[in-house]
Design an enzyme around this catalytic site. Structure first.
Site, PDB file in Angstrom:
ATOM      1  N   TYR A  14     -36.391  30.855  68.210  1.00 38.93           N
ATOM      2  CA  TYR A  14     -36.890  29.804  67.321  1.00 38.93           C
ATOM      3  C   TYR A  14     -38.391  29.584  67.508  1.00 38.93           C
ATOM      4  O   TYR A  14     -39.082  29.224  66.566  1.00 38.93           O
ATOM      5  CB  TYR A  14     -36.175  28.472  67.607  1.00 38.93           C
ATOM      6  CG  TYR A  14     -34.894  28.239  66.855  1.00 38.93           C
ATOM      7  CD1 TYR A  14     -33.849  29.150  66.923  1.00 38.93           C
ATOM      8  CD2 TYR A  14     -34.715  27.084  66.093  1.00 38.93           C
ATOM      9  CE1 TYR A  14     -32.663  28.919  66.255  1.00 38.93           C
ATOM     10  CE2 TYR A  14     -33.532  26.850  65.418  1.00 38.93           C
ATOM     11  CZ  TYR A  14     -32.514  27.767  65.504  1.00 38.93           C
ATOM     12  OH  TYR A  14     -31.338  27.529  64.837  1.00 38.93           O
ATOM     13  N   ASP A  20     -26.803  27.353  68.278  1.00 39.06           N
ATOM     14  CA  ASP A  20     -26.804  26.867  66.887  1.00 39.06           C
ATOM     15  C   ASP A  20     -25.582  27.420  66.156  1.00 39.06           C
ATOM     16  O   ASP A  20     -24.853  26.692  65.489  1.00 39.06           O
ATOM     17  CB  ASP A  20     -28.099  27.331  66.201  1.00 39.06           C
ATOM     18  CG  ASP A  20     -28.182  26.846  64.765  1.00 39.06           C
ATOM     19  OD1 ASP A  20     -27.867  25.668  64.524  1.00 39.06           O
ATOM     20  OD2 ASP A  20     -28.548  27.652  63.885  1.00 39.06           O
ATOM     21  N   ASP A  35     -21.731  25.357  65.112  1.00 39.62           N
ATOM     22  CA  ASP A  35     -21.207  25.199  63.747  1.00 39.62           C
ATOM     23  C   ASP A  35     -19.790  25.771  63.669  1.00 39.62           C
ATOM     24  O   ASP A  35     -18.897  25.188  63.062  1.00 39.62           O
ATOM     25  CB  ASP A  35     -22.083  25.932  62.718  1.00 39.62           C
ATOM     26  CG  ASP A  35     -23.120  25.020  62.078  1.00 39.62           C
ATOM     27  OD1 ASP A  35     -23.633  24.118  62.788  1.00 39.62           O
ATOM     28  OD2 ASP A  35     -23.409  25.187  60.874  1.00 39.62           O
ATOM     29  N   ASP A  50     -20.640  37.706  70.878  1.00 36.58           N
ATOM     30  CA  ASP A  50     -19.701  38.151  69.834  1.00 36.58           C
ATOM     31  C   ASP A  50     -18.265  37.851  70.255  1.00 36.58           C
ATOM     32  O   ASP A  50     -17.462  37.326  69.473  1.00 36.58           O
ATOM     33  CB  ASP A  50     -19.900  39.650  69.497  1.00 36.58           C
ATOM     34  CG  ASP A  50     -20.037  40.551  70.716  1.00 36.58           C
ATOM     35  OD1 ASP A  50     -20.101  40.031  71.854  1.00 36.58           O
ATOM     36  OD2 ASP A  50     -20.079  41.784  70.540  1.00 36.58           O
ATOM     37  N   LYS A  63     -25.945  37.797  75.433  1.00 35.64           N
ATOM     38  CA  LYS A  63     -25.756  39.159  74.923  1.00 35.64           C
ATOM     39  C   LYS A  63     -26.446  40.089  75.915  1.00 35.64           C
ATOM     40  O   LYS A  63     -27.368  40.848  75.590  1.00 35.64           O
ATOM     41  CB  LYS A  63     -26.363  39.248  73.503  1.00 35.64           C
ATOM     42  CG  LYS A  63     -26.059  40.526  72.764  1.00 35.64           C
ATOM     43  CD  LYS A  63     -24.624  40.659  72.260  1.00 35.64           C
ATOM     44  CE  LYS A  63     -24.392  42.032  71.691  1.00 35.64           C
ATOM     45  NZ  LYS A  63     -22.975  42.320  71.396  1.00 35.64           N
TER      46      LYS A  63
HETATM   47  C1  IPM Z   1     -29.332  22.213  63.941  1.00 34.09           C
HETATM   48  C2  IPM Z   1     -29.969  22.676  62.671  1.00 34.09           C
HETATM   49  C3  IPM Z   1     -31.419  23.030  62.945  1.00 34.09           C
HETATM   50  C4  IPM Z   1     -31.433  24.165  63.936  1.00 34.09           C
HETATM   51  C5  IPM Z   1     -32.257  23.381  61.705  1.00 34.09           C
HETATM   52  C6  IPM Z   1     -32.202  22.275  60.668  1.00 34.09           C
HETATM   53  C7  IPM Z   1     -33.681  23.696  62.057  1.00 34.09           C
HETATM   54  O1  IPM Z   1     -29.266  23.736  62.115  1.00 34.09           O
HETATM   55  O2  IPM Z   1     -29.794  21.214  64.518  1.00 34.09           O
HETATM   56  O3  IPM Z   1     -28.362  22.824  64.374  1.00 34.09           O
HETATM   57  O4  IPM Z   1     -31.290  25.333  63.566  1.00 34.09           O
HETATM   58  O5  IPM Z   1     -31.592  23.892  65.126  1.00 34.09           O
HETATM   59 MN    MN Z   2     -27.441  24.261  63.159  1.00 36.72          MN
END
Ligand code: IPM
Ligand code: MN
Length: 372
Positions: free
Chosen positions: A142, A245, A249, A221, A189
């Site tokens: 990032y 990240d 999710d 993975d 990884k």
């Molecule tokens: C999160 C979001 C952020 C990230 C974005 C909005 C920059 O997806 O907080 O998980 O990737 O960290």
């Molecule tokens: Mn995110």
């Protein structure tokens, strides 16, 4: 306790969900005799519209002078669909994390008993899942050098980590594991990436000083697969920025909705609390956004200041709302008109009157009750 809280509600559904957290925090302040003062500040696409900058200096100053930051969400489709945009809302959040030194992002993932059938995953697979993801937040790909060749045909993002960056979050993750089921899984990884090999080396070394914590390793993975095959095997997961990240999710599917997942971003000096979901532009202003992720982020804020009874009361209010299906449509197919704001009202009311006897739960007919 007196707390000054910077409120950066941001874009999309950010303002409407953050409003519910403030409602709930106000109920806590009233009940426990605390003072919470809010200072609103601009961030994201709304900040770009007003100032040209996704993180105006004034916002950074307000955050730096507050005890904590309550963050909503960030992002707008007009930037998502424009890869050549020079200024993007997300830059505001990334700069904020970096400037405040928020290197550890803690994302709890839990399968609520009452929501087991809301997940597309089988009940018996997700039952009992309780994971704490420690995602490194201010390093890695990032923040590494970004390059785009003059002809626009080649691009790169550097993934770089220092020993120090790994050590400081690893200590937090091991300490968390000690208070939980004493297991830590490093997700990396290391079979391909040099930076992952450094993570393994440093974390293995640190692990020797936490003899009561069992340390294991998974390639990302495989971890992604294990997360949906057998999520209850995990206790604390430690991982770098981008892997964290992505798997967080993925993990949100276990809870039944990403609208339930809160997070805390912690540094040595500052702390920020934010839902893990995005700005959900399609839902903006419709009253359908789930405020629980934001409300649970407010609970994490209180825990950060060791207000444990207060946070526990919020959590039991959240559980009660889930049990009674006083929830937004992402997890509620039974009642139609439970809005974002009604969920906030219910949890704030619960905080004032937590005893079932004080609220006539049997008489709750959505939209007709006196309490919602
Ligand atoms: C999160 C979001 C952020 C990230 C974005 C909005 C920059 O997806 O907080 O998980 O990737 O960290
Ligand atoms: Mn995110």
């Amino acid at each position: 306790m007196k707390l000054e809280i910077a409120v950066l509600s941001g874009d999309g559904i950010g303002p409407e969900v953050t409003e519910q957290s403030k409602k709930v925090l106000d109920a806590i302040a009233h009940k426990f005799d605390h003072t919470f003062l809010y200072k609103e500040a601009l961030v994201g696409a709304v900040a770009i519209d007003k100032t040209g900058n996704p993180l105006p200096d004034e916002t950074l100053d307000i955050c730096g002078n507050s005890d904590a930051v309550l963050f909503g969400s960030i992002g707008h489709p007009k930037y998502d669909n424009d890869p050549s945009a020079k200024v993007r809302p997300e830059q505001g959040l990334l700069k904020l994390r970096k400037s405040l030194g928020l290197y550890a992002n803690i994302r709890p993932v839990k399968a609520y008993e009452t929501l087991l059938d809301k997940s597309p995953l089988k009940k018996e697979i997700i039952k009992g899942t309780d994971i704490s993801i420690y995602r490194e937040l201010t390093g890695g790909i990032y923040f590494g050098e970004k390059k785009l060749s003059k002809d626009g045909a080649t691009a790169s993002d550097l993934c770089e980590y220092s020993k120090h960056e790994i050590e400081r979050i690893a200590h937090l993750a091991f300490k968390a594991a000690q208070t939980r089921r004493k297991k830590l899984t490093l997700v990396d990884k290391a079979n391909v990436l040099e930076s992952s090999r450094l993570w393994r080396k440093v974390v293995t070394e640190i692990g020797k000083t936490y003899t009561d914590v069992e340390l294991d390793f998974l390639f990302v993975d495989n971890a992604a697969m294990q997360m949906i095959l057998n999520p209850s095997q995990f206790d604390v997961i430690l991982t770098e920025n981008m892997f964290g990240d992505i798997i967080s999710d993925e993990a949100s599917v276990i809870g039944g909705s990403i609208g339930l997942l809160a997070s805390a971003s912690i540094g040595d000096k500052f702390a920020l609390f934010e839902p893990i979901h995005g700005s959900y532009p399609q839902a903006t202003g419709k009253g359908i956004a789930n405020p629980i992720a934001s409300i649970l982020s407010a609970a994490m804020l209180l825990e950060h200041f060791e207000l444990f009874d207060e946070a526990a009361l919020i959590r039991s209010g959240v559980e009660k709302s889930l049990k009674l299906k006083i929830s937004t449509p992402d997890i509620n197919t039974e009642y139609e008109n439970v809005t974002t704001s009604k969920v906030g009202d219910f949890i704030a009311d619960y905080i004032e009157y937590p005893e079932d006897t004080n609220i006539n739960f049997q008489n709750i007919h959505i939209g007709q009750s006196t309490i919602i």
